[in-house]
Scaffold this motif. Sequence first.
Motif, mmCIF file in Angstrom:
data_model
loop_
_atom_site.group_PDB
_atom_site.id
_atom_site.type_symbol
_atom_site.label_atom_id
_atom_site.label_comp_id
_atom_site.label_asym_id
_atom_site.label_seq_id
_atom_site.Cartn_x
_atom_site.Cartn_y
_atom_site.Cartn_z
ATOM 1 N N SER A 175 18.623 -66.296 97.831
ATOM 2 C CA SER A 175 19.533 -65.784 98.860
ATOM 3 C C SER A 175 20.717 -66.715 99.081
ATOM 4 O O SER A 175 21.836 -66.262 99.310
ATOM 5 N N ALA A 176 20.482 -68.030 99.022
ATOM 6 C CA ALA A 176 21.573 -68.996 99.207
ATOM 7 C C ALA A 176 22.245 -69.366 97.896
ATOM 8 O O ALA A 176 23.475 -69.461 97.811
ATOM 9 N N GLY A 177 21.452 -69.593 96.841
ATOM 10 C CA GLY A 177 21.998 -70.095 95.583
ATOM 11 C C GLY A 177 23.013 -69.175 94.943
ATOM 12 O O GLY A 177 24.026 -69.640 94.392
ATOM 13 N N CYS A 178 22.785 -67.868 95.018
ATOM 14 C CA CYS A 178 23.745 -66.922 94.419
ATOM 15 C C CYS A 178 25.063 -66.917 95.187
ATOM 16 O O CYS A 178 26.132 -66.748 94.594
ATOM 17 N N VAL A 179 24.978 -67.103 96.516
ATOM 18 C CA VAL A 179 26.198 -67.204 97.324
ATOM 19 C C VAL A 179 26.984 -68.443 96.916
ATOM 20 O O VAL A 179 28.194 -68.382 96.677
ATOM 21 N N LEU A 180 26.298 -69.584 96.804
ATOM 22 C CA LEU A 180 26.961 -70.827 96.391
ATOM 23 C C LEU A 180 27.618 -70.688 95.025
ATOM 24 O O LEU A 180 28.753 -71.124 94.813
ATOM 25 N N ALA A 181 26.888 -70.074 94.091
ATOM 26 C CA ALA A 181 27.416 -69.927 92.729
ATOM 27 C C ALA A 181 28.708 -69.123 92.726
ATOM 28 O O ALA A 181 29.671 -69.452 92.012
ATOM 29 N N ASN A 182 28.736 -68.073 93.518
ATOM 30 C CA ASN A 182 29.944 -67.246 93.599
ATOM 31 C C ASN A 182 31.089 -68.017 94.227
ATOM 32 O O ASN A 182 32.188 -68.111 93.655
ATOM 33 N N ARG A 183 30.856 -68.587 95.384
ATOM 34 C CA ARG A 183 31.947 -69.205 96.141
ATOM 35 C C ARG A 183 32.473 -70.480 95.476
ATOM 36 O O ARG A 183 33.691 -70.726 95.476
ATOM 37 N N LEU A 184 31.587 -71.287 94.896
ATOM 38 C CA LEU A 184 32.037 -72.557 94.309
ATOM 39 C C LEU A 184 32.742 -72.373 92.975
ATOM 40 O O LEU A 184 33.495 -73.230 92.540
ATOM 41 N N SER A 185 32.490 -71.248 92.318
ATOM 42 C CA SER A 185 33.144 -70.999 91.019
ATOM 43 C C SER A 185 34.382 -70.117 91.144
ATOM 44 O O SER A 185 35.082 -69.883 90.157
ATOM 45 N N ALA A 186 34.660 -69.628 92.363
ATOM 46 C CA ALA A 186 35.680 -68.589 92.531
ATOM 47 C C ALA A 186 37.084 -69.025 92.134
ATOM 48 O O ALA A 186 37.841 -68.239 91.544
ATOM 49 N N ALA B 68 30.332 -62.585 89.551
ATOM 50 C CA ALA B 68 30.831 -63.894 89.109
ATOM 51 C C ALA B 68 30.417 -64.252 87.686
ATOM 52 O O ALA B 68 30.886 -65.259 87.141
ATOM 53 N N LEU B 69 29.555 -63.456 87.083
ATOM 54 C CA LEU B 69 28.951 -63.847 85.804
ATOM 55 C C LEU B 69 29.961 -63.985 84.664
ATOM 56 O O LEU B 69 29.726 -64.737 83.719
ATOM 57 N N ALA B 70 31.073 -63.280 84.762
ATOM 58 C CA ALA B 70 32.065 -63.337 83.678
ATOM 59 C C ALA B 70 32.941 -64.590 83.741
ATOM 60 O O ALA B 70 33.712 -64.852 82.810
ATOM 61 N N ARG B 71 32.804 -65.367 84.801
ATOM 62 C CA ARG B 71 33.643 -66.559 84.937
ATOM 63 C C ARG B 71 33.212 -67.630 83.930
ATOM 64 O O ARG B 71 32.041 -67.968 83.828
ATOM 65 N N VAL C 189 24.614 -69.821 84.062
ATOM 66 C CA VAL C 189 23.353 -69.481 84.711
ATOM 67 C C VAL C 189 22.219 -69.646 83.714
ATOM 68 O O VAL C 189 22.265 -69.096 82.607
ATOM 69 N N GLU C 190 21.217 -70.399 84.101
ATOM 70 C CA GLU C 190 20.035 -70.593 83.257
ATOM 71 C C GLU C 190 18.805 -70.062 83.994
ATOM 72 O O GLU C 190 18.506 -70.505 85.107
ATOM 73 N N LEU D 226 23.914 -72.980 87.589
ATOM 74 C CA LEU D 226 22.924 -72.372 88.476
ATOM 75 C C LEU D 226 21.597 -72.275 87.738
ATOM 76 O O LEU D 226 21.507 -71.633 86.689
ATOM 77 N N LEU D 227 20.569 -72.931 88.284
ATOM 78 C CA LEU D 227 19.243 -72.945 87.661
ATOM 79 C C LEU D 227 18.295 -72.048 88.448
ATOM 80 O O LEU D 227 18.215 -72.162 89.675
ATOM 81 N N GLU D 228 17.553 -71.200 87.748
ATOM 82 C CA GLU D 228 16.557 -70.335 88.388
ATOM 83 C C GLU D 228 15.252 -70.417 87.619
ATOM 84 O O GLU D 228 15.226 -70.239 86.403
ATOM 85 N N ALA D 229 14.157 -70.687 88.342
ATOM 86 C CA ALA D 229 12.852 -70.830 87.697
ATOM 87 C C ALA D 229 12.322 -69.509 87.160
ATOM 88 O O ALA D 229 11.543 -69.486 86.206
ATOM 89 N N GLY D 230 12.743 -68.401 87.775
ATOM 90 C CA GLY D 230 12.254 -67.087 87.363
ATOM 91 C C GLY D 230 13.161 -66.415 86.351
ATOM 92 O O GLY D 230 14.131 -66.993 85.865
ATOM 93 N N PRO D 231 12.869 -65.131 86.026
ATOM 94 C CA PRO D 231 13.630 -64.392 85.024
ATOM 95 C C PRO D 231 14.855 -63.696 85.610
ATOM 96 O O PRO D 231 15.131 -63.799 86.809
ATOM 97 N N LYS D 232 15.561 -62.972 84.767
ATOM 98 C CA LYS D 232 16.640 -62.099 85.240
ATOM 99 C C LYS D 232 16.024 -60.947 86.040
ATOM 100 O O LYS D 232 14.845 -60.624 85.892
#
Length: 537
Positions: A19-30, A210-213, A218-219, A38-44
């Motif tokens: 919930s927080a990490g995706c917001v950070l990824a968007n705003r900090l890369s904008a 944000a994924l196209a930036r 994202v891992e 961005l690291l995520e322990a789970g899958p897509k």
Amino acid sequence: MNNNNETPEFDYIIVGAGSAGCVLANRLSADGKHKVLLLEAGPKDKNIWIHVPLGYGKLFKEKTVNWMYQTEPEPGLNGRQVFQPRGKVLGGSSSINGLLYVRGQHEDYDRWRQLGNTGWGFDDVLPYFKKAEDQCRGGDEYHGAGGPLPVSDWRHDDPLSEAFVKAAVEAGLPYNPDFNGATQEGAGFFQTTTRGGRRASTAVAYLRPALARGNLKVETSALGQRVLFEGRRAVGVEYRQEGVLRKALARKEVLLASGAYNSPQLLQLSGVGPADLLKQHGIDVVLDAPGVGNDLQDHMQVRIVVRCAQKVTLNDVVNSPLRRVWAGVQYAASRKGALTIAAGTSGAFFKTSPRLASPDIQIHFIPFSTDKMGEKLHDFSGFTAHVCQLRPESRGWLRIRSADPSAPPKIHINYLATETDRRAFVDGLKTLRKILAAPALKPYSAGEIHPGSSVTSDDDLLEFCRQNGSTVYHPTSTCRMGNDPLAVVDQRLKLRGIEALRVVDASIMPDLVSGNTNAPTIMIAEKASDMILQDAR
């Protein structure tokens, strides 16, 4: 810092794409100026049930996208362990939660400010709630329009949910068309984080655009092992991906956004936490920080189940092959109907005592029934209403079990540890029973099944709570913000005693908000993003 070909460098490393990490990824890369990992322990987030609102029931015990934690035996619940589902997938718990958009009370954030957390009063955080929001009713004094996060009204006509609201008004509560407006108190309908009948997780609302930036990487399936330090400065993260141990370095900051369980766990694994605990597990102490994992809070719920006199519940849909097919067709054609049901359709907020300044109980009403959440619905018509105490006094803790990052942490929430908490549930159940007995629900009620008419005394009601109480899935405060010796982060969410490391998630809440925690966690990340970018100038 020396870089080499084997260790990639980024400006910011975010651990946890929830919930927080995706917001950070968007705003900090904008703005394109900063390189972000961005690291995520789970899958897509490819599981189809993630994107169907009612799919949360299918994901409740789906280990491919869920950490599936358990508490230690809880003394206040007769030694029972309580299941703790948490998202382990892009979007984190916003991909598997009950979808309700509830901010809490204005007083919650003013209390944070009064505790010494300057800049976190309601007037300070409201702009960030509005910035995040795309309110279907349009923007106003309390709501935003055009933000990344869709907030929508329910897309299903349900006579039971409407009858609950009318019954609550008949029982003396005011009607409230907006739990996130001027006041929270009253009965009404919940809004949800959905758009067009589909779940809007933070992975959908924030990360996907944000994924196209080119400056955002994202891992997935990347489990954080430890934060890397030079002295007391965070310089990177070690993570395991597909059996391979990898490292990444952070030029500016490491940002932990792994939630109230995984963020303190990772800090302890990294040598930041209670020194005795770390030494016990052979971990070198970077900083003796006894507050890490301390002050764990959660909302508990107790459910009343009623047999329905009419076949208008979700139980009846699920148990009829024909109606089940029709629900699927209706959802496929219009994104409406039974498959859009969230973990609360209508509900209420009320005070158990006139001495209270604001509501201390939340009711979630749902037009189905089951023995346990996430399990098969009853084979008869039934509906459920949950009592949830909003501001528990009970405090627990989280501790690593070993130095193995894949080992689940020990979680002790300490439910019902205080007389205030016990009294709130007994009184809350009494008020809920008055609502369920009101005229508007009489045509639908064929009698209370659980706990049943034999449970009436305060002692019996409390024992019912001990035997049946469970979580509403809102753990917070294990990396609490504050100024006292046990506070973990300061008002800019920087880890006290450590450089270049922040925690940005529900774990930083000074205390639990009076409502569901997803919207406040998104707000925290929006505010943190601004602070991080300001400090980078």
